[in-house]
Design an enzyme around this catalytic site. Sequence first.
Site, short mmCIF file in Angstrom:
data_model
loop_
_atom_site.label_atom_id
_atom_site.label_comp_id
_atom_site.label_asym_id
_atom_site.label_seq_id
_atom_site.Cartn_x
_atom_site.Cartn_y
_atom_site.Cartn_z
CE LYS A 60 -3.85 -2.37 2.32
NZ LYS A 60 -4.60 -2.63 3.56
CD GLN A 104 -3.40 -4.35 6.64
OE1 GLN A 104 -3.55 -3.27 6.06
NE2 GLN A 104 -3.84 -5.47 6.13
CG ASP A 127 -9.41 0.17 5.53
OD1 ASP A 127 -9.16 -0.32 4.41
OD2 ASP A 127 -8.63 0.12 6.50
N1 GUN Z 1 -6.88 -6.70 6.44
C1 GUN Z 1 -7.30 -7.45 5.38
N2 GUN Z 1 -7.88 -6.65 4.46
C2 GUN Z 1 -7.83 -5.39 4.94
C3 GUN Z 1 -8.26 -4.14 4.43
O1 GUN Z 1 -8.83 -4.00 3.34
N3 GUN Z 1 -8.00 -3.05 5.23
C4 GUN Z 1 -7.39 -3.17 6.44
N4 GUN Z 1 -7.20 -2.05 7.15
N5 GUN Z 1 -6.99 -4.31 6.93
C5 GUN Z 1 -7.21 -5.42 6.18
#
Ligand code: GUN
Length: 296
Positions: A60, A104, A127
């Site tokens: 990311k 995350q 998110d």
């Molecule tokens: N863990 C697995 N997928 C995601 C996501 O799309 N965002 C976040 N913050 N954590 C995750």
Amino acid sequence: MKTGTPVAAKILDGKALAQTIQAEIAAEVAEFVRNGAAPPTLAAVLVGEDPASQVYVRNKQRACERAGIESRMHRLPAETTQDELLQLIGELNDDDSVHGILVQLPLPEQIDEQQVLRAISPRKDVDAFHPENVGLMMQGQPRFLPCTPHGIQQLLVRSGIEIAGKHVVIIGRSDIVGKPMAVMMMQKSKGANATVTVCHSRTENLPEMAQTADILIVAIGRAKFVTADMVRPGATVIDVGMNRTDEGLSGDVDFEAVREVAGHITPVPGGVGPLTVSMLLYNTLEAARQQVGKRG
Ligand code: GUN
């Protein structure tokens, strides 16, 4: 070609589309900054040492940099307390130079995930996990769309796969993928208007349900769960799975067998994953735009 000869499915190349979308976003970020705004800025919070999470967050961050989005990494030790994490989120909420906040998941078990997600300012919630943003999306007025379902929708639309009036079967009911995907596909809006069925671990006759899908979206977290007999010939199969097995990374779909039956199929890796990252960048730019608009 003889009739009756099976034709392997077309591969939906999520990696290539993700690059196209990221190039579009980079151009928009450049214009946003040319017009005098500060670069969109994402704060990413990683608690602990989960290897998969470390890879996801690094991907990311790199994608942000390529698109001209500033990314600020906050690494916290696995023993971080709830209060310490909430303290950091409070600081990021109050920092006007931060437009998007990403914590995350999963978080270590001493931390209450729901409370953390609620603590993020809904205007910085790139998110789209905050209840306010989930509610807005549910009502068809999204502030942000959740990244993985949005990436899947973009992949379907930009690949010319008809969604309106079709039967979308989703396997998996998580808050991150299954539930929001169902809501988005059933909306009365562009790239939607589908008839939606959600299956999960307690569904009776799951294979029969899956066979009725025009579009089958699989996010159940079990390697090779979907086999060829569960797929209608010509159906579109979207694999959200990322399972680490003894034989390496595997999706939730038995790719080699299912590709002989499906009309379109996503690979793992190189399918949905890269699109999730692209839509995070999209939301970060969108958050920055909304915050400039609020102040201006
Ligand atoms: N863990 C697995 N997928 C995601 C996501 O799309 N965002 C976040 N913050 N954590 C995750």
